[in-house]
Design a protein around this motif. Structure first.
Motif, PDB file in Angstrom:
ATOM      1  N   GLY A 103      37.290  49.029  33.151  1.00  0.00           N
ATOM      2  CA  GLY A 103      37.303  47.900  34.314  1.00  0.00           C
ATOM      3  C   GLY A 103      38.454  47.187  34.451  1.00  0.00           C
ATOM      4  O   GLY A 103      39.590  47.826  33.984  1.00  0.00           O
ATOM      5  N   SER A 104      38.481  46.129  35.325  1.00  0.00           N
ATOM      6  CA  SER A 104      39.904  45.632  35.534  1.00  0.00           C
ATOM      7  C   SER A 104      40.486  44.502  34.588  1.00  0.00           C
ATOM      8  O   SER A 104      41.754  44.248  34.573  1.00  0.00           O
ATOM      9  CB  SER A 104      39.947  44.849  36.748  1.00  0.00           C
ATOM     10  OG  SER A 104      38.756  43.955  36.797  1.00  0.00           O
ATOM     11  N   GLY A 110      49.723  46.887  36.449  1.00  0.00           N
ATOM     12  CA  GLY A 110      49.380  48.314  37.253  1.00  0.00           C
ATOM     13  C   GLY A 110      48.817  49.138  36.045  1.00  0.00           C
ATOM     14  O   GLY A 110      48.643  50.325  36.520  1.00  0.00           O
ATOM     15  N   TYR A 111      49.134  49.213  34.799  1.00  0.00           N
ATOM     16  CA  TYR A 111      48.400  49.748  33.754  1.00  0.00           C
ATOM     17  C   TYR A 111      47.698  48.947  32.557  1.00  0.00           C
ATOM     18  O   TYR A 111      47.936  48.061  32.696  1.00  0.00           O
ATOM     19  CB  TYR A 111      49.903  50.548  33.192  1.00  0.00           C
ATOM     20  CG  TYR A 111      50.432  51.456  33.958  1.00  0.00           C
ATOM     21  CD1 TYR A 111      50.186  52.831  33.907  1.00  0.00           C
ATOM     22  CD2 TYR A 111      51.503  50.978  34.646  1.00  0.00           C
ATOM     23  CE1 TYR A 111      50.791  53.694  34.752  1.00  0.00           C
ATOM     24  CE2 TYR A 111      52.202  52.120  35.369  1.00  0.00           C
ATOM     25  CZ  TYR A 111      51.865  53.264  35.357  1.00  0.00           C
ATOM     26  OH  TYR A 111      52.266  54.306  36.395  1.00  0.00           O
ATOM     27  N   HIS A 112      47.165  49.821  31.730  1.00  0.00           N
ATOM     28  CA  HIS A 112      46.370  49.135  30.482  1.00  0.00           C
ATOM     29  C   HIS A 112      47.469  48.220  29.893  1.00  0.00           C
ATOM     30  O   HIS A 112      48.614  48.656  29.785  1.00  0.00           O
ATOM     31  CB  HIS A 112      45.847  50.196  29.716  1.00  0.00           C
ATOM     32  CG  HIS A 112      44.521  49.773  28.965  1.00  0.00           C
ATOM     33  ND1 HIS A 112      44.695  48.889  27.969  1.00  0.00           N
ATOM     34  CD2 HIS A 112      43.443  49.986  28.956  1.00  0.00           C
ATOM     35  CE1 HIS A 112      43.548  48.508  27.280  1.00  0.00           C
ATOM     36  NE2 HIS A 112      42.782  49.413  27.878  1.00  0.00           N
ATOM     37  N   CYS A 148      43.771  54.579  37.007  1.00  0.00           N
ATOM     38  CA  CYS A 148      42.968  54.454  35.814  1.00  0.00           C
ATOM     39  C   CYS A 148      43.794  54.660  34.631  1.00  0.00           C
ATOM     40  O   CYS A 148      44.309  55.846  34.581  1.00  0.00           O
ATOM     41  CB  CYS A 148      41.818  55.403  35.718  1.00  0.00           C
ATOM     42  SG  CYS A 148      40.690  55.338  37.271  1.00  0.00           S
ATOM     43  N   SER A 149      44.021  53.853  33.657  1.00  0.00           N
ATOM     44  CA  SER A 149      45.046  53.870  32.619  1.00  0.00           C
ATOM     45  C   SER A 149      44.318  53.605  31.569  1.00  0.00           C
ATOM     46  O   SER A 149      43.532  52.916  31.073  1.00  0.00           O
ATOM     47  CB  SER A 149      45.939  52.745  32.888  1.00  0.00           C
ATOM     48  OG  SER A 149      47.000  52.824  31.901  1.00  0.00           O
ATOM     49  N   VAL A 170      41.198  49.722  35.018  1.00  0.00           N
ATOM     50  CA  VAL A 170      40.773  49.800  36.608  1.00  0.00           C
ATOM     51  C   VAL A 170      41.791  49.166  37.414  1.00  0.00           C
ATOM     52  O   VAL A 170      41.650  47.933  37.626  1.00  0.00           O
ATOM     53  CB  VAL A 170      39.353  50.032  36.960  1.00  0.00           C
ATOM     54  CG1 VAL A 170      39.375  50.455  38.469  1.00  0.00           C
ATOM     55  CG2 VAL A 170      38.538  50.840  36.185  1.00  0.00           C
ATOM     56  N   CYS A 171      43.022  49.712  37.874  1.00  0.00           N
ATOM     57  CA  CYS A 171      43.950  48.560  38.531  1.00  0.00           C
ATOM     58  C   CYS A 171      44.093  49.036  39.650  1.00  0.00           C
ATOM     59  O   CYS A 171      44.442  50.418  39.914  1.00  0.00           O
ATOM     60  CB  CYS A 171      45.297  48.493  37.489  1.00  0.00           C
ATOM     61  SG  CYS A 171      45.260  48.502  35.921  1.00  0.00           S
ATOM     62  N   TYR A 172      43.966  48.026  40.741  1.00  0.00           N
ATOM     63  CA  TYR A 172      44.186  48.316  42.175  1.00  0.00           C
ATOM     64  C   TYR A 172      45.786  48.978  42.388  1.00  0.00           C
ATOM     65  O   TYR A 172      46.753  48.505  41.588  1.00  0.00           O
ATOM     66  CB  TYR A 172      44.143  47.136  43.131  1.00  0.00           C
ATOM     67  CG  TYR A 172      42.570  46.717  43.060  1.00  0.00           C
ATOM     68  CD1 TYR A 172      41.769  47.492  43.950  1.00  0.00           C
ATOM     69  CD2 TYR A 172      42.235  45.564  42.085  1.00  0.00           C
ATOM     70  CE1 TYR A 172      40.599  47.183  44.239  1.00  0.00           C
ATOM     71  CE2 TYR A 172      40.706  45.264  42.194  1.00  0.00           C
ATOM     72  CZ  TYR A 172      40.033  46.070  43.387  1.00  0.00           C
ATOM     73  OH  TYR A 172      38.596  45.680  43.339  1.00  0.00           O
TER      74      TYR A 172
END
Length: 173
Positions: A103-104, A110-112, A148-149, A170-172
């Motif tokens: 998830g976000s 932009g990454y985990h 996806c990170s 999950v990053c836009y």
């Protein structure tokens, strides 16, 4: 004020009378000036060492941020896969694949995220991982484009339970 009037820390001033306490100790192991010098060095070290630890820890936490840009990372998973739904606390699109949490919530820049985060009765310590042909993230197109990170995440709950596994941010893009 004259600078030459300030007594030296190394030598006693002219006509200084020794301390009465000093005369009570027949073989004093060190002088008062040496003791004060040691305390000063200790105080400086105690102040600066935590900064060094913090800076070195920050550098060690900078995990991989390389990205697989081929659509959906299918070269790494030739058998294919289906998008999995967001299973953090708030809704989001079904995007990405793998991991026990997707998830976000864990997105950061932009990454985990890396390091520690907490929510409600759960605490997370994450370090980015490399998967998908030794990359940390991959592009995903499911209506919109996402990154996806992956990260290896240790989750601890207040009741004492814990879990270690892969989480996906999950990053836009």
């Amino acid at each position: 004020m004259r600078l030459d009037a300030i007594p030296s820390a190394e030598t006693a001033p002219e006509g200084a009378i020794p301390s009465r306490v000093r005369s009570l100790i027949p073989d004093a192991p060190l002088s008062r000036r040496t003791l004060m010098r040691g305390l000063l060095v200790g105080a400086i070290a105690a102040t600066l060492v935590p900064f060094e630890w913090m800076l070195s820890r920050r550098a060690a936490n900078a995990g991989p941020t390389s990205e697989w840009t081929a659509s959906n990372c299918r070269d790494a998973y030739p058998g294919g896969y289906d998008e999995e739904p967001n299973n953090w606390w708030w809704g989001g699109p079904a995007a990405c694949f793998g991991g026990y949490r997707i998830g976000s919530y864990p997105c950061s820049g932009g990454y985990h995220f890396e390091g520690w985060r907490g929510y409600d009765d759960e605490g997370y310590t994450s370090n980015r991982a490399t998967t998908c042909s030794n990359r940390n993230a991959w592009r995903w197109t499911a209506g919109s484009t996402y990154r996806c990170s992956d990260a290896h995440t240790y989750t601890a709950w207040n009741n004492g339970d814990n879990l270690y596994g892969v989480t996906i941010a999950v990053c836009y893009v």
